[in-house]
Design a protein around this motif. Structure first.
Motif, PDB file in Angstrom:
ATOM      1  N   TYR A 113       1.024  -1.257  -0.017  1.00 18.23           N
ATOM      2  CA  TYR A 113      -0.027  -0.100   0.068  1.00 18.23           C
ATOM      3  C   TYR A 113       0.781   1.262  -0.093  1.00 18.23           C
ATOM      4  O   TYR A 113       0.555   2.057  -0.783  1.00 18.23           O
ATOM      5  CB  TYR A 113      -0.842   0.049   1.141  1.00 18.23           C
ATOM      6  N   MET A 114       1.774   1.348   0.702  1.00 19.39           N
ATOM      7  CA  MET A 114       2.847   2.500   0.869  1.00 19.39           C
ATOM      8  C   MET A 114       3.690   2.681  -0.044  1.00 19.39           C
ATOM      9  O   MET A 114       4.029   3.671  -0.773  1.00 19.39           O
ATOM     10  CB  MET A 114       3.711   2.336   2.176  1.00 19.39           C
ATOM     11  N   HIS A 115       3.962   1.594  -0.950  1.00 17.63           N
ATOM     12  CA  HIS A 115       4.635   1.743  -2.029  1.00 17.63           C
ATOM     13  C   HIS A 115       4.021   2.305  -3.012  1.00 17.63           C
ATOM     14  O   HIS A 115       4.382   3.367  -3.947  1.00 17.63           O
ATOM     15  CB  HIS A 115       5.067   0.201  -2.503  1.00 17.63           C
ATOM     16  N   LEU A 116       2.575   2.003  -3.463  1.00 18.28           N
ATOM     17  CA  LEU A 116       1.850   2.447  -4.167  1.00 18.28           C
ATOM     18  C   LEU A 116       1.495   4.114  -4.118  1.00 18.28           C
ATOM     19  O   LEU A 116       1.251   4.895  -4.655  1.00 18.28           O
ATOM     20  CB  LEU A 116       0.339   1.737  -4.580  1.00 18.28           C
ATOM     21  N   TYR A 117       1.234   4.181  -2.724  1.00 16.81           N
ATOM     22  CA  TYR A 117       1.100   5.693  -2.116  1.00 16.81           C
ATOM     23  C   TYR A 117       2.191   6.496  -2.442  1.00 16.81           C
ATOM     24  O   TYR A 117       1.719   7.649  -3.082  1.00 16.81           O
ATOM     25  CB  TYR A 117       0.783   5.367  -0.679  1.00 16.81           C
ATOM     26  N   LEU A 170      -4.641  13.160   1.762  1.00 14.94           N
ATOM     27  CA  LEU A 170      -3.370  13.733   2.484  1.00 14.94           C
ATOM     28  C   LEU A 170      -2.273  14.236   1.443  1.00 14.94           C
ATOM     29  O   LEU A 170      -1.619  14.944   1.767  1.00 14.94           O
ATOM     30  CB  LEU A 170      -2.803  12.621   3.307  1.00 14.94           C
ATOM     31  N   ILE A 171      -2.251  13.473   0.146  1.00 12.32           N
ATOM     32  CA  ILE A 171      -1.415  13.710  -0.886  1.00 12.32           C
ATOM     33  C   ILE A 171      -1.554  15.132  -1.275  1.00 12.32           C
ATOM     34  O   ILE A 171      -0.446  15.806  -1.694  1.00 12.32           O
ATOM     35  CB  ILE A 171      -1.451  12.918  -1.779  1.00 12.32           C
ATOM     36  N   CYS A 172      -2.750  15.638  -1.356  1.00 11.57           N
ATOM     37  CA  CYS A 172      -3.032  17.025  -1.733  1.00 11.57           C
ATOM     38  C   CYS A 172      -2.087  18.259  -0.784  1.00 11.57           C
ATOM     39  O   CYS A 172      -1.974  19.409  -1.244  1.00 11.57           O
ATOM     40  CB  CYS A 172      -4.428  17.295  -1.406  1.00 11.57           C
ATOM     41  N   VAL A 173      -1.632  17.739   0.307  1.00 16.80           N
ATOM     42  CA  VAL A 173      -1.001  18.698   1.258  1.00 16.80           C
ATOM     43  C   VAL A 173       0.496  19.116   0.597  1.00 16.80           C
ATOM     44  O   VAL A 173       0.676  19.925   0.409  1.00 16.80           O
ATOM     45  CB  VAL A 173      -0.996  18.050   2.654  1.00 16.80           C
ATOM     46  N   PRO A 174       1.309  17.796   0.417  1.00 20.06           N
ATOM     47  CA  PRO A 174       2.499  17.954  -0.419  1.00 20.06           C
ATOM     48  C   PRO A 174       2.351  18.588  -1.672  1.00 20.06           C
ATOM     49  O   PRO A 174       3.124  19.505  -2.286  1.00 20.06           O
ATOM     50  CB  PRO A 174       3.213  16.873  -0.313  1.00 20.06           C
TER      51      PRO A 174
END
Length: 244
Positions: A113-117, A170-174
């Motif tokens: 999951y984190m790798h794709l994230y 959460l990706i919208c923050v960076p």
């Protein structure tokens, strides 16, 4: 071309940046909503397709490369720096910590999951087209590149949102921070950069986009996050090359 958006003081407004972030945010919530119905179907049928779309966007970004040796050098040294600094591991740990503290439910293998994230983080936050679009809007007020990218990013966010769930928001923050940084720095660095440096910066981002796309398609297995330092190196390298 889209009209330029100025404040009363004459500065440009980051309309394209905000549009791009909103497209990802809204797409994520649509994807999260349909996750339980279409997750397996969407992932099976579209992940490789989206990877090849990213590959195509990367190729488009590198077509106008001016100083290929410097771009290659920036990619190689940037990757070495990223590996030595364990950039992937640090970013992985930060997002894993935040996702653990926030009320998001992660299903399945957490490492997969984190790798794709993290690949999706790169896709939305540091693609060649996105960074170039933010710089262009900051320098000239032309938001057309980011507006065009927002259409693709919306559907991409829906599809990956069906895999990652609401945690993708959460990706919208960076994404917002990085694109705004490019937007506001654009005018400050304008006197010091040339068209060649901008073109090669876009090409460097395009290489990262290509590698990300190939990794999403499972053709490569690369920690693409470790390539990010190349984006910092490429403009100084091209500038030094022009002085030789």
């Amino acid at each position: 071309m889209f009209c330029y958006n100025r404040t009363e003081g004459g500065d440009f407004m980051p309309v394209g940046v905000l549009t791009n972030v909103c497209a990802v945010f809204i797409g994520t919530f649509i994807g999260g909503f349909i996750k339980k119905y279409y997750q397996n179907i969407l992932l099976k049928n579209f992940q490789k397709y989206l990877g090849f779309v990213q590959l195509r966007l990367g190729i488009i970004s590198i077509l106008n490369v001016k100083t290929l040796p410097m771009v290659i050098m920036a990619i190689i040294l940037g990757f070495v720096i990223g590996e030595l600094c364990h950039l992937y591991d640090h970013v992985h740990d930060i997002f894993a910590f935040l996702l653990d503290k926030l009320p998001f439910h992660i299903e399945g293998n957490q490492e997969e999951y984190m790798h794709l994230y993290l690949l999706v983080v790169l896709m939305f936050s540091m693609s060649g087209m996105g960074l170039f679009g933010a710089l262009t809007e900051g320098m000239s007020g032309d938001a057309s590149v980011l507006i065009s990218k927002s259409v693709l990013d919306f559907f991409t966010a829906v599809l990956f949102g069906a895999a990652l769930g609401y945690a993708q928001s959460l990706i919208c923050v960076p994404q917002l921070l990085i694109l705004l940084a490019c937007f506001f720095l654009a005018k400050a660095i304008l006197p010091f950069v040339s068209a060649t440096m901008i073109a090669d910066f876009k090409a460097c981002g395009g290489v990262i986009t290509m590698i990300t796309g190939l990794t999403v398609s499972k053709i490569l297995d690369v920690r693409a996050m470790n390539l990010v330092p190349a984006l910092i190196l490429v403009m100084p390298f091209v500038g030094l090359y022009a002085m030789i």
